[in-house]
Design an enzyme around this catalytic site. Structure first.
Site, PDB file in Angstrom:
ATOM      1  N   LYS A 112       0.817  -1.212   0.000  1.00 30.76           N
ATOM      2  CA  LYS A 112       0.000   0.000   0.000  1.00 30.76           C
ATOM      3  C   LYS A 112       0.855   1.269   0.000  1.00 30.76           C
ATOM      4  O   LYS A 112       0.402   2.331  -0.405  1.00 30.76           O
ATOM      5  CB  LYS A 112      -0.970  -0.020   1.166  1.00 30.76           C
ATOM      6  CG  LYS A 112      -2.022  -1.119   0.986  1.00 30.76           C
ATOM      7  CD  LYS A 112      -3.165  -1.015   1.954  1.00 30.76           C
ATOM      8  CE  LYS A 112      -4.315  -1.932   1.567  1.00 30.76           C
ATOM      9  NZ  LYS A 112      -3.986  -3.368   1.697  1.00 30.76           N
TER      10      LYS A 112
HETATM   11  C1  LIG Z   1      -4.600  -4.449   1.048  1.00 31.58           C
HETATM   12  C2  LIG Z   1      -3.833  -5.726   0.972  1.00 31.58           C
HETATM   13  C3  LIG Z   1      -4.166  -6.746   0.052  1.00 31.58           C
HETATM   14  C4  LIG Z   1      -5.378  -6.668  -0.871  1.00 31.58           C
HETATM   15  O1  LIG Z   1      -5.242  -5.695  -1.863  1.00 31.58           O
HETATM   16  P1  LIG Z   1      -6.526  -5.205  -2.723  1.00 31.58           P
HETATM   17  O2  LIG Z   1      -6.031  -4.101  -3.571  1.00 31.58           O
HETATM   18  O3  LIG Z   1      -7.544  -4.751  -1.701  1.00 31.58           O
HETATM   19  O4  LIG Z   1      -7.001  -6.368  -3.504  1.00 31.58           O
HETATM   20  C5  LIG Z   1      -3.363  -7.867   0.004  1.00 31.58           C
HETATM   21  N1  LIG Z   1      -2.307  -8.009   0.823  1.00 31.58           N
HETATM   22  C6  LIG Z   1      -1.954  -7.064   1.724  1.00 31.58           C
HETATM   23  C7  LIG Z   1      -0.792  -7.297   2.612  1.00 31.58           C
HETATM   24  C8  LIG Z   1      -2.696  -5.881   1.827  1.00 31.58           C
HETATM   25  O5  LIG Z   1      -2.354  -4.954   2.741  1.00 31.58           O
END
Ligand SMILES: *Cc1c(COP(=O)(O)O)cnc(C)c1O
Length: 465
Positions: A112
């Site tokens: 993120k």
């Molecule tokens: C947010 C997140 C996901 C999922 O990502 P999306 O874009 O919501 O599909 C997967 N793994 C981790 C570690 C995350 O923080």
């Protein structure tokens, strides 16, 4: 570049407006009116670019008309200079054609950061130019909160309030939020659960009376377009490193809200030769169900070892549906209205289109642990539980032998030590150097009752001048 709503009624916006808008006024999500296209020669030339230069190349057409090129370049360079690996997103090989793309070298150890580090800078840049200030509000059960706080901590024009359920997030995740100091950063520990936190964020958007007139409220949740845009870059980066455009590549993506994998879908639409996109889900398998049964419905939430993928509905899936239904906004508005009332079935033609590119696979907690253990035994490589789901799905998917499969490693294993222990791996994953003293840093947060009035009062009293 213009952006249009998936439900066809809201006005088209430019990038700057989309950046400051959440949902479209018709309830839809904004998508680019047209995708930029890169030729095979353009893609070949990308092999010479480092990550920030490639990011600039990919992102520039999406912000064209809103941010001058030289300024965009500075924002991007500053963003990825914060990452702790010179490759920014290094590729690691697990076997002859399984690869892992490490997306956890940002400040908060999850993918993120790729989007939220850039989003904070983009917002601050645009706000400065408009002489405007905003309030960012979000609820978090884990990775989003810390990434958003890190992304906004230096932003002069943003006050950020992040709500988390008191005593219900992991200690690493809590400390990653509460140890970041800044007058504009506010951690609210709510005496309730995640749904209570989310309900208060929703209530705040509905009742903004506690904010001064000139202060708007911005959401940084996963429907934010700029987040998806930033995530397109690493698909190009990995594929080009593995031989694109001459060779096509498959990606396996641990999926929750469908934001990350939707970025891969856009990369393919921009000319990148992607053989297949694998939707890897945990037991919360709404996407796997729709791919295998055509039914899109809500099931109760299950808490798993991969909490960042614990969702009941994937909000960004609407963006894919828009394309699967021939970009017919009225059809999507109708479909989503029916979905609000219950189960829907996707049309045969939509399913056929989806199946051309997407596969799906569901992974249980037991399989997640088994994958962490076996990758550790065979490669001495430690996967976090989310990435393990991606690798598991990648290994189960049948693909031509010459196609390399890249799993997006979405978090660092040190964020989820309990899952690693459960998998029977005795080595404890250590925190990277920049977080070694995380447990010694002072924390700052405010515990508040599960009461919207108390939250409103706290926010009103703590806004910057
Ligand atoms: C947010 C997140 C996901 C999922 O990502 P999306 O874009 O919501 O599909 C997967 N793994 C981790 C570690 C995350 O923080």
């Amino acid at each position: 570049m213009k952006y249009i709503s998936t439900r066809g009624k809201a006005p088209a916006l430019d990038f700057e407006q989309v950046l400051l808008t959440g949902l479209a006024s018709d309830g839809g999500l904004y998508v680019p009116e047209h995708l930029p296209r890169f030729s095979a020669q353009d893609i070949r030339d990308m092999a010479a670019l480092d990550y920030p230069a490639l990011a600039h190349k990919i992102i520039a057409p999406f912000v064209a008309g809103s941010i001058p090129d030289a300024d965009l370049k500075t924002l991007i360079d500053d963003t990825y200079a914060e990452f702790r690996h010179d490759a920014v997103a290094p590729l690691v090989q697990l076997d002859s054609n399984q690869w892992v793309l490490e997306l956890f070298h940002g400040p908060t150890l999850a993918f993120k950061d790729f989007a939220l580090q850039l989003l904070g800078r983009l917002l601050d840049y645009v706000l400065e130019r408009r002489h405007q200030k905003v309030v960012i509000m979000g609820a978090t059960s884990g990775d989003t909160g810390s990434a958003a706080i890190e992304g906004c901590k230096r932003c002069k024009n943003i006050d950020i309030f992040i709500l988390h359920p008191h005593q219900r997030v992991s200690e690493v995740q809590r400390r990653q939020m509460t140890t970041v100091v800044g007058d504009n950063i506010h951690n609210l520990a709510i005496e309730g659960n995640f749904d209570d936190c989310q309900a208060m964020v929703k209530a705040s958007f509905a009742d903004r009376s506690f904010l001064p007139e000139d202060r708007s409220l911005v959401a940084v949740n996963s429907i934010n377009w700029a987040r998806i845009m930033a995530q397109i870059v690493y698909y190009f980066y990995a594929a080009v490193a593995l031989g694109a455009p001459e060779r096509s590549v498959a990606f396996s993506v641990p999926t929750g809200n469908f934001g990350d994998i939707f970025a891969g879908y856009l990369a393919q639409g921009m000319g990148l030769p992607i053989e297949r996109l694998i939707i890897a889900t945990n037991t919360n398998d709404v996407l796997h169900r729709v791919m295998t049964t055509r039914s899109y419905d809500r099931q109760p939430l299950v808490h798993t070892l991969s909490p960042s993928m614990d969702i009941t509905v994937s909000s960004n899936f609407e963006r894919l549906l828009f394309d699967l239904y021939g970009r017919d906004g009225a059809a999507i508005a109708d479909l989503m209205q029916r979905f609000d009332k219950g189960e829907i079935k996707l049309s045969d033609s939509a399913m056929a289109r989806a199946a051309e590119l997407f596969s799906s696979y569901r992974v249980s907690d037991e399989e997640t642990c088994a994958q962490i253990a076996s990758t550790w035994e065979r490669c001495e490589y430690l996967l976090d539980p989310h990435s393990a789901i991606g690798v598991r799905a990648a290994m189960q998917t049948k693909l031509p032998a010459h196609v390399p499969v890249v799993t997006l490693a979405t978090a660092h294993p040190a964020k989820f030590p309990d899952a690693v222990a459960k998998a029977g791996v005795e080595d404890r994953p250590g925190l990277p150097l920049h977080l070694r003293d995380l447990y010694d840093r002072p924390e700052r947060s405010q515990v508040l009752p599960n009461d919207f009035a108390a939250v409103k009062d706290f926010m009103a009293a703590n806004l910057s001048a």
